[in-house]
Design a protein around this motif. Structure first.
Motif, short mmCIF file in Angstrom:
data_model
loop_
_atom_site.label_atom_id
_atom_site.label_comp_id
_atom_site.label_asym_id
_atom_site.label_seq_id
_atom_site.Cartn_x
_atom_site.Cartn_y
_atom_site.Cartn_z
N PRO A 12 51.00 19.61 4.91
CA PRO A 12 51.19 20.92 5.65
C PRO A 12 52.75 21.30 6.21
N ASN A 13 53.00 22.38 6.30
CA ASN A 13 54.21 22.60 7.07
C ASN A 13 54.12 22.38 8.48
N GLU A 14 55.24 22.06 9.13
CA GLU A 14 55.34 21.42 10.56
C GLU A 14 54.49 22.40 11.64
N PRO A 15 54.00 22.16 12.56
CA PRO A 15 53.25 22.94 13.44
C PRO A 15 54.55 23.87 14.09
N THR A 16 53.98 25.07 14.42
CA THR A 16 54.98 26.24 14.88
C THR A 16 54.96 26.26 16.40
N THR A 17 54.52 25.41 17.05
CA THR A 17 54.45 25.30 18.54
C THR A 17 54.13 23.79 19.17
N HIS A 18 54.43 23.76 20.35
CA HIS A 18 54.06 22.45 20.98
C HIS A 18 52.84 23.06 21.89
N GLY A 19 52.18 21.98 22.29
CA GLY A 19 50.97 21.98 23.27
C GLY A 19 49.80 22.43 22.50
N GLN A 21 47.26 23.55 20.00
CA GLN A 21 47.15 24.07 18.43
C GLN A 21 45.93 24.37 18.35
N ASN A 22 45.87 25.51 17.80
CA ASN A 22 44.67 26.42 17.32
C ASN A 22 44.61 27.01 16.24
N ASP A 23 45.36 26.71 15.28
CA ASP A 23 45.32 27.59 14.05
C ASP A 23 44.63 27.01 13.02
N SER A 24 44.86 27.69 11.76
CA SER A 24 43.89 27.19 10.56
C SER A 24 44.57 25.85 9.95
N VAL A 25 45.58 25.32 10.52
CA VAL A 25 46.17 24.08 9.98
C VAL A 25 46.04 23.11 10.70
N TRP A 26 46.40 23.19 11.96
CA TRP A 26 46.50 22.08 12.96
C TRP A 26 45.72 22.17 14.16
N SER A 27 45.21 20.92 14.68
CA SER A 27 44.47 21.15 15.89
C SER A 27 44.80 19.79 16.87
N ASN A 28 44.74 19.84 17.95
CA ASN A 28 44.90 18.84 18.91
C ASN A 28 43.87 17.82 18.86
N ASN A 29 42.93 17.86 18.31
CA ASN A 29 41.85 16.68 18.22
C ASN A 29 41.91 16.19 16.67
N TRP A 36 46.33 14.43 7.98
CA TRP A 36 47.73 14.28 8.44
C TRP A 36 47.77 14.10 9.89
N MET A 37 48.92 13.73 10.34
CA MET A 37 49.17 13.62 12.04
C MET A 37 50.67 13.93 12.00
N ALA A 38 50.96 15.06 12.86
CA ALA A 38 52.17 15.53 13.25
C ALA A 38 52.63 14.72 14.72
N MET A 39 53.84 14.54 14.83
CA MET A 39 54.13 14.02 16.19
C MET A 39 55.69 14.54 16.62
N SER A 40 55.78 14.84 17.75
CA SER A 40 57.11 15.17 18.15
C SER A 40 57.13 14.63 19.51
N ASN A 49 62.15 16.83 16.20
CA ASN A 49 61.94 17.20 15.21
C ASN A 49 60.31 16.78 14.88
N TRP A 50 59.63 17.29 14.31
CA TRP A 50 58.21 16.81 13.95
C TRP A 50 58.38 15.90 12.88
N SER A 51 57.46 15.12 12.88
CA SER A 51 57.24 13.96 11.92
C SER A 51 56.02 14.22 11.24
N ILE A 52 55.91 14.37 10.25
CA ILE A 52 54.38 14.26 9.56
C ILE A 52 53.95 13.06 8.88
N VAL A 53 53.04 12.36 9.02
CA VAL A 53 52.71 11.24 8.33
C VAL A 53 51.23 11.50 7.87
N LYS A 54 50.90 10.79 6.63
CA LYS A 54 49.48 10.86 6.38
C LYS A 54 48.87 9.66 6.81
#
Length: 105
Positions: A12-19, A21-29, A36-40, A49-54
């Protein structure tokens, strides 16, 4: 640090916000469906920057060989085969190595 999870198959593309996440791609849980896991990381009040790892592996092919290294303390080397030790008979290339000294990396 901000961490979020995605179960989307393709990267996926990077999350668009911090805090939250409640969209169709990213979740906090994360859960068992997460791929995938994104870390910033926030340093001095500034988000990096966001780092996305499988985080979910894929099933590979079954192995065809095995090598077991065993340690023994007696003066007689144990007499065990891979078939007897693991109760397997479909391993084409098997070997057991016995040593009195444990291997270290």
């Amino acid at each position: 640090m901000d961490v979020c999870y995605s179960s989307q198959e393709a990267k996926p593309n990077e999350p668009t916000t911090h805090g939250i996440q409640n969209d169709s791609v990213w979740s906090n849980n994360g859960d068992s469906n997460s791929i995938w896991m994104a870390m910033s990381i926030k340093v001095n009040g500034i988000w990096g920057n966001w780092s996305i790892v499988k985080i979910k592996g894929e099933r590979g092919n079954d192995g065809t060989s095995i090598k077991i290294v065993g340690v023994y303390n007696d003066s007689v080397t144990p007499n065990l085969s891979v078939d007897n030790l693991l109760n397997v008979s479909n391993v084409d290339n098997s070997e057991i190595v016995w040593t009195k000294t444990p291997h270290t990396k």
